[in-house]
Design a protein around this motif. Structure first.
Motif, PDB file in Angstrom:
ATOM      1  N   TYR A 278      16.715  81.003 -54.635  1.00 11.06           N
ATOM      2  CA  TYR A 278      15.851  81.408 -55.979  1.00 11.06           C
ATOM      3  C   TYR A 278      15.160  82.365 -55.431  1.00 11.06           C
ATOM      4  CZ  TYR A 278      15.036  82.633 -60.883  1.00 11.06           C
ATOM      5  OH  TYR A 278      14.251  83.046 -61.451  1.00 11.06           O
ATOM      6  N   ASP A 279      13.795  81.252 -55.052  1.00 12.84           N
ATOM      7  CA  ASP A 279      12.781  81.399 -54.648  1.00 12.84           C
ATOM      8  C   ASP A 279      12.543  82.224 -53.469  1.00 12.84           C
ATOM      9  OD1 ASP A 279      11.753  79.638 -56.205  1.00 12.84           O
ATOM     10  OD2 ASP A 279      12.860  77.576 -55.413  1.00 12.84           O
ATOM     11  N   TYR A 280      13.440  82.541 -52.984  1.00 11.32           N
ATOM     12  CA  TYR A 280      13.596  83.624 -51.833  1.00 11.32           C
ATOM     13  C   TYR A 280      13.705  84.910 -52.226  1.00 11.32           C
ATOM     14  CZ  TYR A 280      13.942  86.892 -47.825  1.00 11.32           C
ATOM     15  OH  TYR A 280      13.757  88.290 -46.946  1.00 11.32           O
ATOM     16  N   TYR A 281      13.800  84.562 -53.247  1.00 11.04           N
ATOM     17  CA  TYR A 281      14.221  86.728 -54.108  1.00 11.04           C
ATOM     18  C   TYR A 281      13.819  87.109 -55.279  1.00 11.04           C
ATOM     19  CZ  TYR A 281      18.068  87.474 -50.878  1.00 11.04           C
ATOM     20  OH  TYR A 281      18.760  87.924 -49.987  1.00 11.04           O
ATOM     21  N   PHE A 282      13.174  85.654 -55.907  1.00 12.51           N
ATOM     22  CA  PHE A 282      13.032  85.793 -57.536  1.00 12.51           C
ATOM     23  C   PHE A 282      11.218  84.707 -57.344  1.00 12.51           C
ATOM     24  CE2 PHE A 282      16.605  86.888 -58.262  1.00 12.51           C
ATOM     25  CZ  PHE A 282      16.905  88.081 -58.794  1.00 12.51           C
TER      26      PHE A 282
ATOM     27  N   GLY B   2      19.471  91.866 -53.267  1.00 18.05           N
ATOM     28  CA  GLY B   2      20.439  90.259 -53.232  1.00 18.05           C
ATOM     29  C   GLY B   2      20.739  90.209 -52.006  1.00 18.05           C
ATOM     30  N   PRO B   3      21.374  89.092 -51.848  1.00 20.34           N
ATOM     31  CA  PRO B   3      21.849  88.476 -51.504  1.00 20.34           C
ATOM     32  C   PRO B   3      22.857  89.193 -50.317  1.00 20.34           C
ATOM     33  CG  PRO B   3      22.373  86.713 -52.846  1.00 20.34           C
ATOM     34  CD  PRO B   3      20.912  87.922 -52.969  1.00 20.34           C
ATOM     35  N   ASP B   4      23.550  90.184 -50.769  1.00 17.80           N
ATOM     36  CA  ASP B   4      24.661  90.616 -50.845  1.00 17.80           C
ATOM     37  C   ASP B   4      24.170  91.678 -49.770  1.00 17.80           C
ATOM     38  OD1 ASP B   4      23.035  92.183 -52.552  1.00 17.80           O
ATOM     39  OD2 ASP B   4      24.876  93.993 -52.631  1.00 17.80           O
ATOM     40  N   ARG B   5      23.095  92.546 -49.698  1.00 10.91           N
ATOM     41  CA  ARG B   5      22.478  93.218 -48.353  1.00 10.91           C
ATOM     42  C   ARG B   5      21.792  92.431 -47.447  1.00 10.91           C
ATOM     43  NH1 ARG B   5      18.076  97.422 -50.348  1.00 10.91           N
ATOM     44  NH2 ARG B   5      19.403  97.640 -51.609  1.00 10.91           N
TER      45      ARG B   5
ATOM     46  N   PRO C  22      22.314  88.042 -60.133  1.00 13.66           N
ATOM     47  CA  PRO C  22      21.872  89.350 -61.230  1.00 13.66           C
ATOM     48  C   PRO C  22      20.116  89.699 -61.040  1.00 13.66           C
ATOM     49  CG  PRO C  22      22.068  87.783 -62.641  1.00 13.66           C
ATOM     50  CD  PRO C  22      22.334  87.022 -61.471  1.00 13.66           C
ATOM     51  N   ARG C  23      19.949  91.286 -61.397  1.00 10.80           N
ATOM     52  CA  ARG C  23      18.553  91.438 -61.131  1.00 10.80           C
ATOM     53  C   ARG C  23      17.201  90.683 -61.741  1.00 10.80           C
ATOM     54  NH1 ARG C  23      17.159  90.651 -56.845  1.00 10.80           N
ATOM     55  NH2 ARG C  23      15.107  92.841 -57.049  1.00 10.80           N
TER      56      ARG C  23
END
Length: 649
Positions: free
Chosen positions: A228-232, A242-245, A271-272
């Protein structure tokens, strides 16, 4: 290193290992002295190179049979011939076929029989002659492994954990990807150390958090502790994906055809909006720090804007709370491996670490200073504990100054308000360059020039009470050292290093696997201000860190923003600044609206980890000049570029 309940266990384990090794390896004439260092006595050219496929027990690709992960092994031939069992150094990675490892982006290569010829990085070249096996694991869904990439989830972690189980006789492996012939790891004693940078180091963190038996140590380099703290950052998105890419970037073509369901879970579960979901809970290793039995040698760049430093700070604190034996290196670089910023010392220290942790050698590394910190380019100092034992959380208060948006920072609470309007075109370096100027996009608060050095060590928090004019708003809070310095140019594409044309060699080479790597040196630049800690948040998470809500314009909200861990000395003659603003260009995405926010200074404060606490700040500001020194814009460090979408090798 400091003594703790877990470090006592560490020393006991080492003593037992030393006794075992002495009995097995030493002649009676030499048995009076325990070994202190493994030496390159085994042939790398004659090393055994083999591949096995380990059963993970999962079937994420839905083909009706358990997923198997490919495990490439390089090990010295002589110990097995002599009836000796050896420890393992493991790097589990998704990058062995898609993106490469290290500064030269090396990939695995294979011979006609399917055995590895080139194993990326120097680990096998250096450690195999010294009596270690090196194991390179393809994460599920990558290179030659079955399964699907789930970006730090169950499949990723099980990819490596299952291999440790196999090394310790608890799992099954096969000689081929689809065959039925099994193979045992009868050449190893099961003692395993995991190492890796970025995603690889993240897997080491995640496997350690399972408490798996046989994992003795991990060396996570620039690694994630919570996805989570990698993306947000508290609801504010750090990336436009997100992680799908990320999964799509590393997944093999064969896996991609089977893994649509896993890809859909990655999209739906992330979710974004920035809300925390069960997907993020599964990928949070910090919550399971109490299970960690392995020691941890952690290294991170303090200017890493890819895997941002909150990831190491919260992991380190959780390990400390649970008495885990640990060591840390903190550099001035961005997302860079220590092999490329402190090569000789790194190889020597890593060698001694693995000798101590996996061979049980009493070489004293466990009693040396806990932390190495790069204070200036290529200038390092040590700290017996980290953070230092006299670090105290100290509350500083912003206050209004003589001009709007240009305030003071000190121990006395302020009054009144300051306002700023979000401008996504501006970055933290733009704000810092105009710290002494009334500008509409930031509120800045500055101490007087310091008369003594002031050290901050650890993580900070800034509590903000703000009234927005819109239903959405993001906050950025940064700490700045105002004054001239020479630093590694972390904003450059190489993030603080220059790659040279000559090579240095670390271990033995074969025709297909060279131990020689391009040398590097520090890439430096002169600056007049240094941003050294950052934090971001969506103001809509004021009531809960797990879910953002729309704001009511004109209503005051209070939110505490976490600032990333660091270790920085603001020298005498410089000033310490706190800047509060909106969107930090290229480091967070902007909100849907363009808010103006009004800060209530009486209810806004910064809790900073000052070495020496409040008395240190008082001493450092006593006798300071009443007027600020002249200040010129930043001269060389540009605004950070667009955030990378994958943890680079």
């Amino acid at each position: 290193m400091s003594t703790s309940p877990r470090s006592t266990t560490w020393r006991t384990r080492a003593a037992v290992a030393v006794a075992t090794l002495m009995a097995a390896l030493l002649t009676p004439a030499a048995a009076h002295a325990a070994p202190e260092e493994s030496t390159p006595v085994y042939s790398y050219a004659d090393a055994i190179r083999e591949a096995v496929w380990v059963d993970t027990g999962l079937d994420d690709d839905g083909d009706g049979r358990p997923d198997r992960v490919a495990v490439d092994i390089v090990r010295p031939s002589e110990p097995a011939q002599q009836g000796q069992r050896i420890p393992v150094i493991m790097d589990a990675s998704p990058y062995y076929s898609c993106c490469g490892r290290g500064n030269e982006s090396q990939l695995k290569t294979y011979d006609a029989a399917g055995d590895v010829v080139q194993m990326p990085l120097f680990y096998d070249n250096y450690f195999v002659p010294r009596g270690y096996a090196f194991v390179g694991v393809d994460l599920a869904g990558t290179n030659r492994s079955d399964g699907c990439v789930d970006v730090g989830g169950r499949s990723d972690i099980q990819s490596a954990k299952a291999v440790i189980d196999w090394l310790n006789g608890r799992a099954r492996a096969y000689t081929t990807r689809t065959g039925t012939s099994t193979v045992q790891a009868d050449w190893t004693n099961g003692a395993t150390g995991m190492i890796g940078k970025s995603w690889d180091g993240t897997i080491a963190n995640g496997v350690a958090a399972t408490g798996v038996e046989g994992l003795k140590t991990i060396v996570p380099i620039s690694a994630i502790s919570s996805w989570y703290d990698y993306y947000f950052a508290q609801g504010a998105p750090l990336y436009d994906s997100g992680p799908d890419r990320l999964s799509d970037a590393v997944e093999s073509s064969g896996a991609r055809a089977k893994c649509a369901a896993v890809q859909r879970k990655l999209v739906d579960g992330a979710p974004r909006t920035g809300d925390r979901t069960p997907l993020w809970t599964e990928r949070d290793y910090v919550k399971d720090a109490a299970k960690v039995q392995a020691s941890v040698f952690l290294t991170h760049g303090m200017q890493d804007l890819n895997v941002r430093t909150k990831n190491f700070g919260q992991w380190w604190d959780a390990l400390a709370e649970n008495g885990v034996a640990r060591k840390i290196w903190l550099s001035q670089t961005g997302h860079v491996d220590p092999f490329d910023f402190r090569r000789g010392t790194w190889v020597d220290t890593l060698h001694r670490w693995f000798d101590h942790e996996l061979l049980g050698y009493d070489n004293g590394i466990d009693t040396e200073p806990m932390a190495d910190i790069e204070r200036h380019p290529d200038q390092w100092e040590t700290s017996s504990t980290w953070p230092p034992s006299d670090t105290r959380t100290t509350t500083l208060h912003p206050a209004r100054g003589d001009r709007p948006g240009v305030g003071t920072l000190g121990l006395t609470p302020g009054t009144g308000t300051e306002s700023f309007t979000d401008d996504p075109r501006l970055s933290e370096t733009d704000w810092a360059a105009r710290i002494d100027t009334s500008t509409p996009a930031k509120a800045g608060f500055v101490t007087a020039p310091l008369t003594r050095d002031l050290r901050l060590s650890g993580s900070s928090q800034v509590t903000v009470t703000a009234t927005p004019t819109t239903r959405t708003a993001h906050l950025s809070t940064v700490l700045v050292d105002l004054g001239p310095d020479t630093v590694r140019n972390y904003a450059d594409s190489a993030e603080g290093i220059s790659t040279l044309t000559n090579r240095t060699c670390w271990g033995e080479s074969t025709a297909g696997d060279s131990a020689c790597y391009l040398a590097t040196r520090a890439k430096t630049t002169g600056v007049t201000a240094t941003v050294f800690s950052r934090g971001w948040a969506d103001l809509g998470t004021y009531a809960s860190p797990d879910k953002g809500v729309p704001l009511t314009p004109g209503t005051a909200y209070t939110l505490t923003v976490d600032l990333a861990a660091t270790d920085h000395v603001v020298p005498a003659g410089h000033r310490l600044a706190l800047i509060i603003a909106g969107t930090d260009k290229n480091l967070i995405d902007p909100p849907a609206d363009t808010p103006t926010l009004t800060l209530d200074l009486a209810r806004t404060s910064a809790d900073l980890p000052l070495v020496g606490g409040a008395p240190a700040l008082t001493r450092a500001t006593t006798g300071s000049a009443a007027t600020a020194p002249s200040f010129t814009p930043l001269d060389s460090v540009s605004a950070p570029g667009p955030a990378p979408r994958i943890p680079r090798g």
